[in-house]
Design a protein around this motif. Structure first.
Motif, PDB file in Angstrom:
ATOM      1  N   VAL A 120       0.837  -1.104  -0.114  1.00  0.00           N
ATOM      2  CA  VAL A 120       0.122   0.068   0.059  1.00  0.00           C
ATOM      3  C   VAL A 120       0.894   1.331   0.044  1.00  0.00           C
ATOM      4  CG1 VAL A 120      -0.334   0.080   2.845  1.00  0.00           C
ATOM      5  CG2 VAL A 120      -2.133   0.951   0.997  1.00  0.00           C
ATOM      6  N   LYS A 121       0.297   2.243  -0.684  1.00  0.00           N
ATOM      7  CA  LYS A 121       1.174   3.690  -0.713  1.00  0.00           C
ATOM      8  C   LYS A 121       0.044   4.687  -0.570  1.00  0.00           C
ATOM      9  CE  LYS A 121       4.849   1.835  -3.640  1.00  0.00           C
ATOM     10  NZ  LYS A 121       5.716   1.661  -2.690  1.00  0.00           N
ATOM     11  N   GLY A 122       0.696   5.940  -0.493  1.00  0.00           N
ATOM     12  CA  GLY A 122      -0.385   6.971  -0.472  1.00  0.00           C
ATOM     13  C   GLY A 122      -0.550   7.753   0.801  1.00  0.00           C
ATOM     14  N   PRO A 123      -1.445   8.969   0.714  1.00  0.00           N
ATOM     15  CA  PRO A 123      -1.637   9.888   2.254  1.00  0.00           C
ATOM     16  C   PRO A 123      -1.941   8.956   3.303  1.00  0.00           C
ATOM     17  CG  PRO A 123      -3.288  10.209   0.579  1.00  0.00           C
ATOM     18  CD  PRO A 123      -2.431   9.137  -0.156  1.00  0.00           C
ATOM     19  N   ASN A 124      -2.832   7.841   3.414  1.00  0.00           N
ATOM     20  CA  ASN A 124      -2.926   7.166   4.606  1.00  0.00           C
ATOM     21  C   ASN A 124      -2.058   5.793   4.762  1.00  0.00           C
ATOM     22  OD1 ASN A 124      -5.403   8.583   4.818  1.00  0.00           O
ATOM     23  ND2 ASN A 124      -6.506   7.485   3.438  1.00  0.00           N
ATOM     24  N   ILE A 140       0.728   5.188   6.537  1.00  0.00           N
ATOM     25  CA  ILE A 140       1.126   4.477   7.764  1.00  0.00           C
ATOM     26  C   ILE A 140       0.000   3.733   8.468  1.00  0.00           C
ATOM     27  CG2 ILE A 140       1.153   6.412   9.201  1.00  0.00           C
ATOM     28  CD1 ILE A 140       3.632   3.466   9.210  1.00  0.00           C
ATOM     29  N   GLY A 141      -1.090   4.351   8.528  1.00  0.00           N
ATOM     30  CA  GLY A 141      -2.397   3.939   9.097  1.00  0.00           C
ATOM     31  C   GLY A 141      -2.627   2.372   8.305  1.00  0.00           C
ATOM     32  N   LEU A 142      -2.886   2.448   7.165  1.00  0.00           N
ATOM     33  CA  LEU A 142      -3.392   1.413   6.443  1.00  0.00           C
ATOM     34  C   LEU A 142      -2.068   0.246   6.460  1.00  0.00           C
ATOM     35  CD1 LEU A 142      -4.948   2.755   3.376  1.00  0.00           C
ATOM     36  CD2 LEU A 142      -6.120   1.584   5.240  1.00  0.00           C
TER      37      LEU A 142
END
Ligand SMILES: [Fe+2]
Length: 164
Positions: free
Chosen positions: A45-49, A51-53
């Motif tokens: 996973v990558k993108g603005p969320n 670390i949470g994801l």
């Protein structure tokens, strides 16, 4: 093909034990596949969320690992053989193959929540199947798995349940 059945002093009828071992091994293949799918999402996973994801998907994999251990061990407790090799998982899992080309959090959330929901539905059906065979303990195990998976579905799909 009849699978190996070890002698045991467990007093469930042989017919019941055989049916439960098959049911447990089917759920085991699906759950092991699902755990690897969560890891696949965790790693990619990558993108603005991010670390949470990234952390959530790892938590999903960890919880599934506990379920798979309970499912596999119950099959062995009933005199069966747990089928946990990568070859059996690949042959028997009923989940769709996890796509290798996903990047965004949104796509991983959609793919993983879909896989969780499919497994959750089969775990819920397994509760009824075990109860119908008169094995309250296997039904209880799948009740625990089903309740846990319902929670994991919520934790993942909550990311899509708000407009903002
Ligand atoms: Fe990791």
């Amino acid at each position: 093909m009849k699978s190996t059945l070890h002698k045991t002093q467990n007093n469930l009828r042989e017919k019941t034990r055989r049916a439960m071992i098959d049911l447990l091994n089917q759920q085991l293949a699906d759950a092991l596949d699902l755990g690897l799918q969560a890891k696949q999402a965790h790693w990619n996973v990558k993108g603005p969320n991010f670390i949470g994801l990234h952390e959530l998907f790892d938590k999903v994999a960890e919880e599934l690992e506990e379920f798979t251990d309970d499912i596999a061990e119950r099959a062995v407790e009933l005199g069966g053989v747990a089928h946990g090799t990568i070859q059996t998982i690949s042959k028997n899992s009923r989940l769709k193959a996890y796509p290798l080309d996903l990047t965004s959090g949104k796509d991983h959330v959609a793919a993983l929540s879909g896989a969780l929901a499919k497994f959750g539905a089969s775990a819920r059906a397994a509760i009824d199947a075990a109860a119908k065979h008169g094995d309250a303990d296997t039904a209880d195990l799948f009740t625990e798995v089903s309740r846990g998976v319902d929670k994991l579905i919520w934790l993942v799909e909550a990311h899509t349940q708000s407009k903002q």
